[in-house]
Design a protein around this motif. Sequence first.
Motif, short mmCIF file in Angstrom:
data_model
loop_
_atom_site.label_atom_id
_atom_site.label_comp_id
_atom_site.label_asym_id
_atom_site.label_seq_id
_atom_site.Cartn_x
_atom_site.Cartn_y
_atom_site.Cartn_z
N ASP A 1 1.44 14.32 -0.23
CA ASP A 1 1.89 15.25 0.81
C ASP A 1 1.90 14.62 2.20
O ASP A 1 2.14 15.32 3.18
CB ASP A 1 1.00 16.49 0.82
CG ASP A 1 1.09 17.26 -0.49
OD1 ASP A 1 2.12 17.16 -1.17
OD2 ASP A 1 0.11 17.94 -0.83
N THR A 2 1.63 13.33 2.29
CA THR A 2 1.57 12.67 3.60
C THR A 2 2.67 11.63 3.72
O THR A 2 3.24 11.18 2.73
CB THR A 2 0.21 11.99 3.83
OG1 THR A 2 0.06 10.95 2.86
CG2 THR A 2 -0.93 12.97 3.71
N SER B 1 -3.78 12.19 11.39
CA SER B 1 -2.66 12.65 10.55
C SER B 1 -2.98 13.93 9.79
O SER B 1 -2.07 14.58 9.26
CB SER B 1 -2.26 11.56 9.55
OG SER B 1 -3.25 11.40 8.56
N GLY B 2 -4.26 14.25 9.68
CA GLY B 2 -4.63 15.44 8.93
C GLY B 2 -4.64 15.21 7.43
O GLY B 2 -4.78 16.15 6.65
N ALA B 3 -4.46 13.97 6.99
CA ALA B 3 -4.41 13.68 5.55
C ALA B 3 -5.71 13.07 5.08
O ALA B 3 -6.37 12.35 5.72
CB ALA B 3 -3.28 12.72 5.24
N ASN C 1 0.79 -1.24 0.00
CA ASN C 1 0.00 0.00 0.00
C ASN C 1 0.82 1.28 0.00
O ASN C 1 0.27 2.36 -0.24
CB ASN C 1 -0.99 -0.02 1.16
CG ASN C 1 -2.17 -0.92 0.85
OD1 ASN C 1 -2.92 -0.64 -0.07
ND2 ASN C 1 -2.32 -2.01 1.58
N VAL C 2 2.12 1.21 0.23
CA VAL C 2 2.96 2.42 0.20
C VAL C 2 2.85 3.14 -1.14
O VAL C 2 2.62 4.35 -1.17
CB VAL C 2 4.43 2.10 0.57
CG1 VAL C 2 5.36 3.24 0.20
CG2 VAL C 2 4.55 1.80 2.06
N PRO C 3 3.00 2.45 -2.29
CA PRO C 3 2.91 3.18 -3.57
C PRO C 3 1.54 3.84 -3.79
O PRO C 3 1.47 4.91 -4.39
CB PRO C 3 3.17 2.11 -4.64
CG PRO C 3 3.68 0.93 -3.94
CD PRO C 3 3.33 1.04 -2.50
N VAL C 4 0.48 3.20 -3.33
CA VAL C 4 -0.86 3.78 -3.50
C VAL C 4 -0.97 5.07 -2.71
O VAL C 4 -1.44 6.09 -3.21
CB VAL C 4 -1.95 2.76 -3.08
CG1 VAL C 4 -3.33 3.42 -3.10
CG2 VAL C 4 -1.93 1.55 -3.97
N ILE C 5 -0.52 5.04 -1.46
CA ILE C 5 -0.58 6.23 -0.62
C ILE C 5 0.30 7.33 -1.20
O ILE C 5 -0.11 8.50 -1.26
CB ILE C 5 -0.18 5.90 0.84
CG1 ILE C 5 -1.24 4.99 1.46
CG2 ILE C 5 0.00 7.17 1.66
CD1 ILE C 5 -0.85 4.41 2.80
N LEU D 1 3.32 6.64 8.34
CA LEU D 1 2.46 7.10 9.42
C LEU D 1 1.02 6.64 9.16
O LEU D 1 0.36 6.11 10.05
CB LEU D 1 2.51 8.62 9.55
CG LEU D 1 1.53 9.24 10.55
CD1 LEU D 1 1.84 8.76 11.97
CD2 LEU D 1 1.56 10.76 10.47
N GLN D 2 0.55 6.84 7.93
CA GLN D 2 -0.82 6.42 7.59
C GLN D 2 -1.00 4.92 7.77
O GLN D 2 -2.00 4.48 8.33
CB GLN D 2 -1.16 6.82 6.16
CG GLN D 2 -1.46 8.28 6.00
CD GLN D 2 -2.07 8.58 4.65
OE1 GLN D 2 -1.78 7.92 3.66
NE2 GLN D 2 -2.92 9.59 4.61
#
Length: 168
Positions: A51-52, A166-168, A41-45, A56-57
């Motif tokens: 900007d996040t 996270s504010g994202a 899921n890192v590439p999707v985020i 963390l997400q």
Amino acid sequence: MSTSRVIQPVIGLVTLRAGPQDLPFSTGLMGAAIALTAVINVPVIQRFTPDTNPFLQIGLLAAYNLAFLAIALWLRGYGPRFVQSATALFAADALISTVGLPILLLVGRPDEATALGALTFLILLVWNIAVVNHILKAALAMTNPLSLGITLAYIFGGSAFVRMISGA
């Protein structure tokens, strides 16, 4: 532990033919499923929310999902089902994300999506909801309407939780 002893039940999960009880009880496997989901899921985020901080997400979402599951199982008196249920949820997410990742990367950002891209995303979302509902229904020994409400709280509550923190 043989690969087929893990892969076949995970395929069964995402095709709604197996339940969390069909997976081996293994904290190592649970940890591997969580890590695999995170890596996929890192590439999707990074693509959809550049900007996040994706780590963390992912960390917040994993913590939310594990806490939600633990509390739901505890409230129903099924605490011992935690490891297999968590493994099922994260392994199924990893497989669905693996199928969806190339599609999502081709579709582009949500504000740039085409009608075909939006339809594809909707199909992936419905598939994910069906699989999570299938897993939670079995893990929590619930009826369909109630398990669907729990499923939607699990999925959309996680997104809301991550955005709130996270504010994202």
